[in-house]
Write a protein that holds these residues in place. Structure first.
Motif, PDB file in Angstrom:
ATOM      1  N   ARG A 153      38.475  42.949  52.080  1.00  7.16           N
ATOM      2  CA  ARG A 153      39.194  44.224  52.230  1.00  7.16           C
ATOM      3  C   ARG A 153      38.430  45.168  53.155  1.00  7.16           C
ATOM      4  O   ARG A 153      38.981  45.749  54.080  1.00  7.16           O
ATOM      5  N   ASP A 213      36.890  34.784  44.962  1.00 11.48           N
ATOM      6  CA  ASP A 213      36.356  35.570  43.855  1.00 11.48           C
ATOM      7  C   ASP A 213      36.400  37.070  44.186  1.00 11.48           C
ATOM      8  O   ASP A 213      36.609  37.464  45.335  1.00 11.48           O
ATOM      9  N   ASP A 214      36.196  37.882  43.156  1.00  9.21           N
ATOM     10  CA  ASP A 214      36.400  39.318  43.312  1.00  9.21           C
ATOM     11  C   ASP A 214      35.452  39.960  44.321  1.00  9.21           C
ATOM     12  O   ASP A 214      35.862  40.805  45.118  1.00  9.21           O
ATOM     13  N   ALA A 215      34.173  39.547  44.281  1.00 10.36           N
ATOM     14  CA  ALA A 215      33.199  40.143  45.203  1.00 10.36           C
ATOM     15  C   ALA A 215      33.625  39.868  46.642  1.00 10.36           C
ATOM     16  O   ALA A 215      33.607  40.753  47.495  1.00 10.36           O
ATOM     17  N   THR A 216      34.038  38.614  46.889  1.00 11.12           N
ATOM     18  CA  THR A 216      34.455  38.245  48.240  1.00 11.12           C
ATOM     19  C   THR A 216      35.715  39.006  48.640  1.00 11.12           C
ATOM     20  O   THR A 216      35.857  39.444  49.776  1.00 11.12           O
ATOM     21  N   ARG A 217      36.640  39.169  47.680  1.00  9.73           N
ATOM     22  CA  ARG A 217      37.863  39.924  47.960  1.00  9.73           C
ATOM     23  C   ARG A 217      37.530  41.306  48.489  1.00  9.73           C
ATOM     24  O   ARG A 217      38.131  41.785  49.457  1.00  9.73           O
ATOM     25  N   GLN A 218      36.544  41.938  47.834  1.00 11.83           N
ATOM     26  CA  GLN A 218      36.198  43.289  48.253  1.00 11.83           C
ATOM     27  C   GLN A 218      35.614  43.276  49.666  1.00 11.83           C
ATOM     28  O   GLN A 218      35.957  44.112  50.497  1.00 11.83           O
ATOM     29  N   THR A 270      47.393  43.384  48.928  1.00  8.83           N
ATOM     30  CA  THR A 270      46.581  44.564  48.627  1.00  8.83           C
ATOM     31  C   THR A 270      45.652  44.928  49.784  1.00  8.83           C
ATOM     32  O   THR A 270      44.891  45.877  49.698  1.00  8.83           O
ATOM     33  N   PHE A 317      46.959  38.963  46.563  1.00 12.24           N
ATOM     34  CA  PHE A 317      45.730  39.591  47.048  1.00 12.24           C
ATOM     35  C   PHE A 317      45.916  40.098  48.475  1.00 12.24           C
ATOM     36  O   PHE A 317      45.562  41.229  48.815  1.00 12.24           O
ATOM     37  N   GLU A 353      41.033  29.656  46.182  1.00 11.86           N
ATOM     38  CA  GLU A 353      40.709  30.774  45.295  1.00 11.86           C
ATOM     39  C   GLU A 353      39.623  31.624  45.928  1.00 11.86           C
ATOM     40  O   GLU A 353      38.736  31.109  46.608  1.00 11.86           O
TER      41      GLU A 353
END
Lengths: 308, 340
Positions: B223, B215-220, B269, B266, B213
């Motif tokens: 990217r 988290d959103d901050a790491t996803r950004q 994206t 993810f 998994e």
């Protein structure tokens, strides 16, 4: 009368000139001799670095600046690998929690020196995959894991000996393997004076120091496994490491300066015969040089007097 | 690091042997046993040819000793690098070292076993395929990372295939680690490109069985990093046999592949190219790797390290020629008037 070819040859070889023939043959041999496999003492080391937080204590000096135990341990390995003979293979892993992670299986040092140094520089406290540091368990795990490597390397286990949480003496385990099958050294890293342990986050950034109330302390008298009532401070727990080394049949040594490791890495007891491709051209080359030098060596006899 | 052409065209592997260089002067010392007895020197005619032959003889002797001493010092041209244009990529291999990678690749429904030396162990399957991949891809630059609860930088972009192979070998030995922090793994992988000049083609090859998994901050951050360093992502997904494919609309979530599908969505994206290579058996892994290989064939500017070249044999050859010349010289010169 003009001499024929035979005459020239006889003339050439006369008066010691025949010595040029072996010189010629030796030099020709040296020019064409390929590398030959020769059985020699070779070393195959697996260095395990403790990457737990107490290894960040800066109680070593390098070029006048304080450096951490881990940095200094890496530095000493790099120094020991300098000018290697092509008979040493080295690899490494890291230890945290109660396990080791093998990073690099042993590779030959002299062909891969710069790549090995680059890889070595990547080892740091961020690799600590667990917060605890159970050294006894880590060492015993190493003894098992290392057997998957062929040929079986020797182990250089570098740690400050601070069990976190403290190891109660009744949980001291025996090694159930055969002593002497896996050979190696336990290398004690750290100073004598208890120093505060820097606290780091997962990205390796310093966030102050551990406080006495944040860590498990050892209540009671100083224990044989190194437990103290100041577990938030760290110094080299030497008696514990000596005991651990004895348990698994290793030798113990303390990392005092950057040359301390030489003793462990070049310990004849750890060597094993291996076929090493060896350059032997110096043998015919050296003999040829000896003959040439001997031949042209000045003779200090006095001038021959012309017959009166 | 070695940059450009070496500053010295020649170096010596055993420089201490150069201490023997003064030996080359020995032939210049006149030796008594070479003196000829002659009643009166002024009677001798001027013999410039003879003097030249004499000088040539001494030169040959000097050369023979000089070349032998230099050869003993093992001369060579130091290692250096040249710019080349090839076909290939800069590939960061990000190897999942979590506990589940110790499972065998088994059919859906079967209970995966964790046997250390099973050839079916995902870790072993992936490791062997990777090892062959690196073996074949001589023009690529590889960097290897493992990740579990923490990322492990095994090697930065390395010029030494031997070291990469040693890292891949080691990846098969460690025990599985608790935790699968893919986010930090990917960020560590991206950081390998930090400070490197863009050279044509960059890929992160993720070898994982999923279940991570982010988290959103790491996803950004991922990217942003992918866009900044222009890195494509290839995911070699070690799927259990008969399990639904990630793009299957309904089924994956139903069988509990929620995290894997979330990872996949993810990745889709990401601002750069992303491809998934699903493999459910050792064969399929080999095929997937072959497919990755086929695709990563863009022109790549790279520096090739030219290993040190040893010239020792040339110097011995030179010494040999000089010794031969000396032999001829002796054949032509007179050493005594008392001929037999």
């Amino acid at each position: 009368m003009r001499p024929g070819f035979g005459g020239y040859l006889r003339n050439a070889l006369r008066g010691g000139g025949w010595l040029l023939l072996p010189v010629f043959v030796l030099l020709a041999t040296a020019a064409w001799l390929p590398k030959l496999p020769v059985t020699r003492d070779a070393y195959d080391h697996l260095v395990i670095f403790d990457v737990s937080q107490s290894m960040n204590v800066e109680d070593y000096q390098l070029d006048g600046k304080p450096v951490s135990r881990l940095e200094f341990a890496k530095h000493s390995v790099a120094v020991a690998l300098k000018n290697p003979k092509c008979d040493t293979r080295i690899g490494w892993g890291v230890f945290a929690g109660r396990k080791i992670v093998m990073l690099l299986a042993p590779v030959e040092v002299c062909r891969n020196y710069s790549a090995l140094l680059e890889a070595l520089s990547g080892i740091d406290g961020r690799m600590a995959f667990e917060r605890s540091s159970e050294i006894q368990e880590g060492l015993l795990w190493t003894m098992i894991n290392v057997r998957d490597l062929k040929p079986l390397p020797t182990v250089i286990f570098m740690t400050d000996g601070q069990e976190a949480p403290p190891l109660p003496p009744e949980r001291v385990r025996n090694y159930d393997g055969q002593i002497g099958e896996v050979r190696g050294w336990v290398v004690g890293v750290g100073g004598d004076e208890p120093r505060p342990i820097p606290k780091t986050d997962t990205e390796g950034a310093r966030i102050g120091y551990w406080r006495g109330s944040e860590v498990l302390q050892w209540a009671g008298a100083a224990s044989s496994t190194g437990g103290t009532s100041h577990e938030h401070l760290s110094e080299l727990r030497e008696p514990h490491l000596q005991q651990l080394a004895k348990t698994v049949g290793f030798d113990y040594l303390r990392l005092v300066d950057s040359h301390s490791l030489d003793q462990a890495l070049h310990d004849r007891k750890l060597s094993q015969p291996a076929e090493v491709e060896t350059d032997l051209r110096w043998i015919p080359g050296g003999l040829a040089l000896l003959l040439l030098a001997g031949w042209f060596w000045p003779d200090w006899r006095p001038f021959r007097r012309p017959a009166a | 690091m070695i940059d450009g052409a070496p500053s010295l065209p020649l170096d010596f592997a055993q420089p201490w042997a150069l201490l023997l260089l003064p030996l080359a002067l020995l032939p210049l010392l006149r030796r008594r046993r070479e003196e000829l007895t002659f009643s009166s020197l002024p009677w001798l005619p001027e013999d410039s040819l003879g003097r030249w032959i004499e000088r040539l003889g001494r030169a040959a002797a000097v050369l023979a000793i000089l070349a032998t001493v230099l050869a003993l010092a093992r001369p060579g041209r130091p290692e250096w690098e040249v710019e080349r244009i090839g076909r290939g990529a800069e590939i960061v291999v990000l190897f999942d070292s979590s506990l589940s990678m110790d499972d065998e690749m088994v059919a859906r429904g079967a209970h995966p076993k964790r046997r250390r030396d099973s050839p079916l162990r995902k870790r072993n399957v992936a490791r062997e395929a990777l090892s062959r991949f690196v073996e074949r891809r001589k023009e690529d630059r590889f960097s290897l990372l493992m990740f579990g609860a923490a990322p492990f930088r095994v090697t930065p972009f390395s010029q030494s295939p031997e070291v990469i192979q040693a890292g891949i070998a080691a990846a098969g030995i460690s025990n599985g680690l608790p935790g699968t922090d893919l986010g930090r793994g990917l960020i560590a992988a991206l950081s390998q490109f930090e400070g490197r000049a863009y050279s044509g083609s960059r890929v992160i090859l993720l070898v994982s069985d999923g279940a991570a998994e982010i988290d959103d901050a790491t996803r950004q951050r991922i990217r942003d990093g992918m866009a900044k360093h222009r890195v494509a992502l290839d995911w070699l997904y070690l799927r259990s046999a008969n399990w639904p494919r990630l793009d299957d609309e309904k089924e994956p979530e139903a069988v509990g592949l929620i995290t894997d599908v979330a990872m996949h969505r993810f990745f889709k994206t990401l601002p750069t190219t992303y491809k998934v290579f699903e493999a459910e058996s050792p064969d399929a892994v080999s095929k997937a790797v072959a497919e990755i290989e086929r695709q990563q064939n863009l022109p790549l500017e790279y520096r090739e390290r030219i290993p040190r070249r040893d010239f020792t044999h040339l110097f011995y050859g030179l010494a040999m020629v000089a010794a031969f010349a000396l032999l001829i010289h002796r054949g032509l010169t007179v050493r005594s008037f008392q001929t037999s």
